[in-house]
Design an enzyme around this catalytic site. Structure first.
Site, mmCIF file in Angstrom:
data_model
loop_
_atom_site.group_PDB
_atom_site.id
_atom_site.type_symbol
_atom_site.label_atom_id
_atom_site.label_comp_id
_atom_site.label_asym_id
_atom_site.label_seq_id
_atom_site.Cartn_x
_atom_site.Cartn_y
_atom_site.Cartn_z
ATOM 1 C CB CYS A 76 -0.878 -0.026 1.251
ATOM 2 S SG CYS A 76 -1.874 1.457 1.465
ATOM 3 C CB CYS A 190 -3.082 3.787 -5.531
ATOM 4 S SG CYS A 190 -4.367 2.889 -4.622
HETATM 5 N N1 DGL Z 1 -3.984 0.503 -1.995
HETATM 6 C C1 DGL Z 1 -3.635 1.682 -1.327
HETATM 7 C C2 DGL Z 1 -2.396 2.356 -1.905
HETATM 8 O O1 DGL Z 1 -1.575 1.726 -2.539
HETATM 9 C C3 DGL Z 1 -4.643 2.719 -0.948
HETATM 10 C C4 DGL Z 1 -6.091 2.684 -1.162
HETATM 11 C C5 DGL Z 1 -6.843 3.432 -0.068
HETATM 12 O O2 DGL Z 1 -7.113 2.785 0.941
HETATM 13 O O3 DGL Z 1 -7.111 4.631 -0.210
HETATM 14 O O4 DGL Z 1 -2.178 3.516 -1.702
#
Ligand code: DGL
Length: 269
Positions: A76, A190
């Protein structure tokens, strides 16, 4: 005595980490995996830095005591760009963070213009500003911080077809630019966004290259665990799914996790 499969703990706010997990599992099918996602607090993109540091540190401490992983992947960008130092201070395991692939994108651009597509949290982080400063020297970086794309990716996995007009609206700051000023390389900053790659390609057009961090993370995992240590007895390790709250989507989540080779879903308590 038979050596056990090495265990890797994946972490994300939601389904995004599955895009990284898929690359790592392809490279290392023999490892055992726990995939933990924080659906109780999704999305992370709009949360404060203090909240994320506490939350991520708390969950990863709990999960590493419980699952005893050999390595953690914080899949993430929103969490990695703020919480990694604290998590590394608290947990003495190798921890791989996922951060926007600014460096490869800056090498790839022919126009000298790259786009950074990420959550509102990631685009405004000091960590991201430092990446741009260090690795995109002389390159123009146009950022879009979206609070909606991660949600659209979550819905897509649950069976809701993404609305291309909505995605075009999110990308309109780039789409409305004259051709010469548009980025030719876009960083998917993301981990949810590679799950929307076909839709993003349709909206942005075939001339734009999309870059994500998945394969680089797979190489990093292999190098940290050591190629010779990946194999136990040659059979695939188990893959378990964990969430932080029981919700009405449990059945649907169980189905899409299966498509990624994760055959159970439980609440981490
Ligand atoms: N998957 C997450 C990232 O790479 C974020 C998504 C979220 O929870 O806003 O930033």
């Amino acid at each position: 005595m038979q050596e056990e499969n090495k265990r890797v703990l994946f972490f994300d706010s939601g389904v995004g980490g599955l895009s990284v997990f898929a690359e790592v599992k392809k490279a290392c099918p023999e490892l055992a995996y726990d995939y933990l996602f924080d659906n109780a607090c999704f999305p992370y993109g709009d949360k404060s830095e203090d909240f994320l540091i506490d939350r991520v540190e708390h969950l990863l401490t709990l999960a590493s005591e419980r699952f005893k992983p050999n390595l953690i992947v914080v899949a993430c960008n929103t969490a990695s760009t703020v919480a990694l130092p604290e998590v590394r201070r608290r947990i003495s395991l190798p921890i791989v963070g996922v951060v926007p692939a600014i460096k490869p994108a800056a090498k790839l651009t022919k126009k000298g213009i790259i786009g950074l597509l990420a959550t509102p949290g990631t685009v405004k982080r000091q960590y991201t500003a430092n990446l741009i400063h260090d690795f995109a020297h002389g390159v123009k970086v146009l950022s879009i911080g979206s609070g909606d794309l991660a949600r659209i990716a979550e819905l897509k996995l649950s069976g809701v077809k993404p609305d291309l007009a909505e995605i075009a609206g999110i990308l309109s700051p780039w789409l409305n630019l004259p051709e010469a000023d548009k980025p030719d390389v876009v960083v998917l900053g993301c981990t949810h966004y590679p799950l929307l790659r076909p839709e993003l390609e349709k909206v942005l057009g075939p001339e734009i290259t999309l870059v994500d961090s998945g394969m680089a993370i797979a190489r990093r995992v292999v190098s940290l665990l050591g190629e010779e240590n990946l194999h136990a007895d040659g059979t695939a390790g188990d893959c378990l799914g964990w969430c932080t709250a029981r919700d009405e989507l449990m059945a649907v989540r169980t189905q899409y996790l299966q498509r990624f080779g994760i055959f159970s879903l439980n609440v981490l308590s």
